[in-house]
Motif scaffolding. Structure first.
Motif, PDB file in Angstrom:
ATOM      1  N   GLY A   1       0.667  -1.168   0.067  1.00  0.00           N
ATOM      2  CA  GLY A   1      -0.302  -0.079  -0.050  1.00  0.00           C
ATOM      3  C   GLY A   1       0.697   1.046   0.061  1.00  0.00           C
ATOM      4  N   ALA A   2       2.193   1.053   0.123  1.00  0.00           N
ATOM      5  CA  ALA A   2       2.925   2.398  -0.037  1.00  0.00           C
ATOM      6  C   ALA A   2       2.674   3.181  -1.339  1.00  0.00           C
ATOM      7  CB  ALA A   2       4.662   1.961  -0.218  1.00  0.00           C
ATOM      8  N   GLY A   3       2.351   2.392  -2.504  1.00  0.00           N
ATOM      9  CA  GLY A   3       1.849   3.297  -3.691  1.00  0.00           C
ATOM     10  C   GLY A   3       0.538   4.237  -3.573  1.00  0.00           C
ATOM     11  N   ASP A   4      -0.317   3.555  -2.695  1.00  0.00           N
ATOM     12  CA  ASP A   4      -1.641   3.956  -2.523  1.00  0.00           C
ATOM     13  C   ASP A   4      -1.502   5.061  -1.631  1.00  0.00           C
ATOM     14  OD1 ASP A   4      -2.563   1.753  -4.193  1.00  0.00           O
ATOM     15  OD2 ASP A   4      -2.950   0.698  -2.216  1.00  0.00           O
ATOM     16  N   ALA A   5      -0.551   4.975  -0.731  1.00  0.00           N
ATOM     17  CA  ALA A   5      -0.397   6.090   0.348  1.00  0.00           C
ATOM     18  C   ALA A   5       0.254   7.338  -0.610  1.00  0.00           C
ATOM     19  CB  ALA A   5       0.683   5.632   1.502  1.00  0.00           C
ATOM     20  N   PHE A   6       1.168   7.101  -1.136  1.00  0.00           N
ATOM     21  CA  PHE A   6       1.874   8.248  -2.023  1.00  0.00           C
ATOM     22  C   PHE A   6       0.757   8.883  -2.673  1.00  0.00           C
ATOM     23  CE2 PHE A   6       3.479   9.848  -6.200  1.00  0.00           C
ATOM     24  CZ  PHE A   6       4.570  10.382  -5.571  1.00  0.00           C
ATOM     25  N   LEU A   7      -0.128   8.244  -3.590  1.00  0.00           N
ATOM     26  CA  LEU A   7      -1.212   8.704  -4.480  1.00  0.00           C
ATOM     27  C   LEU A   7      -2.005   9.597  -3.500  1.00  0.00           C
ATOM     28  CD1 LEU A   7      -2.267   9.213  -6.955  1.00  0.00           C
ATOM     29  CD2 LEU A   7      -3.735   6.985  -6.798  1.00  0.00           C
ATOM     30  N   ALA A   8      -2.461   9.117  -2.362  1.00  0.00           N
ATOM     31  CA  ALA A   8      -3.261   9.863  -1.535  1.00  0.00           C
ATOM     32  C   ALA A   8      -2.606  11.094  -1.499  1.00  0.00           C
ATOM     33  CB  ALA A   8      -3.821   9.139  -0.158  1.00  0.00           C
ATOM     34  N   GLY A   9      -1.412  11.015  -0.901  1.00  0.00           N
ATOM     35  CA  GLY A   9      -0.757  12.493  -0.358  1.00  0.00           C
ATOM     36  C   GLY A   9      -0.578  13.103  -1.845  1.00  0.00           C
ATOM     37  N   ALA A  10      -0.436  12.681  -2.869  1.00  0.00           N
ATOM     38  CA  ALA A  10      -0.349  13.552  -4.097  1.00  0.00           C
ATOM     39  C   ALA A  10      -1.519  14.170  -4.452  1.00  0.00           C
ATOM     40  CB  ALA A  10       0.252  12.843  -5.375  1.00  0.00           C
ATOM     41  N   ILE A  11      -2.708  13.628  -4.291  1.00  0.00           N
ATOM     42  CA  ILE A  11      -3.999  14.057  -4.705  1.00  0.00           C
ATOM     43  C   ILE A  11      -4.162  15.249  -3.855  1.00  0.00           C
ATOM     44  CG2 ILE A  11      -6.309  13.691  -4.938  1.00  0.00           C
ATOM     45  CD1 ILE A  11      -5.643  10.744  -5.770  1.00  0.00           C
ATOM     46  N   ALA A  12      -3.872  14.981  -2.469  1.00  0.00           N
ATOM     47  CA  ALA A  12      -4.270  15.741  -1.695  1.00  0.00           C
ATOM     48  C   ALA A  12      -3.493  17.008  -1.790  1.00  0.00           C
ATOM     49  CB  ALA A  12      -3.851  15.288  -0.186  1.00  0.00           C
ATOM     50  N   SER A  13      -2.214  17.019  -2.025  1.00  0.00           N
ATOM     51  CA  SER A  13      -1.463  18.106  -2.413  1.00  0.00           C
ATOM     52  C   SER A  13      -1.832  19.043  -3.783  1.00  0.00           C
ATOM     53  CB  SER A  13      -0.018  17.769  -2.532  1.00  0.00           C
ATOM     54  OG  SER A  13       0.363  17.338  -1.367  1.00  0.00           O
TER      55      SER A  13
END
Length: 324
Positions: free
Chosen positions: A268-280
């Motif tokens: 899930g590290a990639g999913d976590a990255f994507l969540a952070g990117a979308i929020a930004s």
């Protein structure tokens, strides 16, 4: 649990599968592991929960089973404060994913998925008014691997584009989920033509006819030519890179080296990255800041077991970044 307001207060809609992950108690092959912990998972579900924990307040469109595992997943969404307005229920069983861990925290999956709830994703519950009120639609590649979820995903994306949404796509390519008769390249290229922001790895395109040649730095540019305005490439311990062409960031390339942490589980590290990117992105942050924040979310997500369980909240991420 957070209090949710009207549709106009949320700008992000995530659509896709939610499954049950079985996380091993020990490293080694699945043949040697005896005990597992049950965890809620599925890349889009992880992204939706990750966004909720980052105070980005998403909607989530998914289809869950009425079986006990489906009840467990629905309870998890409720616990995380993700609204069920676009959650449908069917009699099909829940997809199960068994995870094996290597000594370096990398993982492999064994899927039990035959006409499961995620393969019959229902997206028609998202009406035009809801799409018109959203700025972002996030979808993944697992629902593209089977019908009727493939057609439902494309139908939602096309309606969202028509309503003015920007499309974020994570291929999350798992060849073992695709039928041999399916053309993965054709399907992914069809989605790339509709994509505004692509989050990907080289491994995502290894099963396709799109070259992932490491001998040059042109991989991201080749992906840009397929349709996206922004390509976010995650590169493991090397951090992440963004390449853009005619986007809100203009034209350019940016890199963030990532953070060193003691990784326990990279699931899930990639999913976590994507969540952070979308929020930004939703907050209008610049490229380097977006990559740094997304890398921080991903790094923290690897320091505990279980993809969704390990997702950090906004306070933890801000504190982590300040301490670097």
């Amino acid at each position: 649990m957070p209090t949710w307001g009207t549709m106009t207060e949320r700008s992000i809609l995530v659509a896709g599968e939610m499954v049950v992950d079985f996380i091993p108690h020990a490293t080694g092959s699945l043949a040697s592991v005896e005990t597992f912990d049950r965890r809620a998972g599925g890349a889009p579900a992880n992204v939706a929960v990750g966004l909720a924990r980052l105070d980005a307040r998403p909607w989530f469109c998914t289809t869950l089973s009425t079986d006990p595992f489906g009840v467990f997943l629905a309870d998890r969404l409720d616990h995380e404060g993700v609204p069920d307005r676009f959650v449908t229920r069917v009699d099909n069983s829940t997809a199960l994913a068994f995870v094996s861990h290597g000594a370096d925290a990398d993982r492999e999956f064994s899927f039990h998925r035959e006409r499961t709830a995620d393969t019959v994703l229902q997206t028609d519950v998202v009406d035009t008014a809801a799409l018109s009120a959203a700025d972002w639609l996030v979808v993944g590649g697992v629902t593209l691997s089977a019908e009727p979820s493939r057609s439902a995903t494309f139908e939602l994306v096309d309606r969202a584009k028509a309503a003015g949404c920007r499309i974020v796509f994570d291929p999350n390519t798992r060849p073992e989920l695709w039928a041999e008769s399916d053309d993965i390249t054709l399907t992914l290229e069809r989605m790339l033509r509709r994509t505004d922001v692509l989050k990907a790895t080289r491994e995502d395109f290894a099963p396709t006819a799109i070259s992932t040649d490491d001998s040059d730095d042109g991989f991201a540019e080749r992906l840009l030519e397929k349709g996206p305005e922004i390509v976010l490439l995650t590169e493991g311990t090397a951090g992440a890179r963004a390449v853009a062409d005619d986007s809100v960031w203009g034209r350019g390339e940016w890199h963030h080296a990532g953070y060193e942490v003691d990784a326990v589980d990279t699931t899930g590290a990639g999913d976590a990255f994507l969540a952070g990117a979308i929020a930004s992105l939703a907050e209008g942050k610049e490229p380097t800041e977006t990559l740094g924040f997304a890398n921080a979310v991903a790094a923290l997500a690897t320091t505990d077991g279980g993809a969704m369980t390990a997702l950090p909240d906004r306070e933890a991420v801000d504190r982590f970044v300040e301490d670097q």
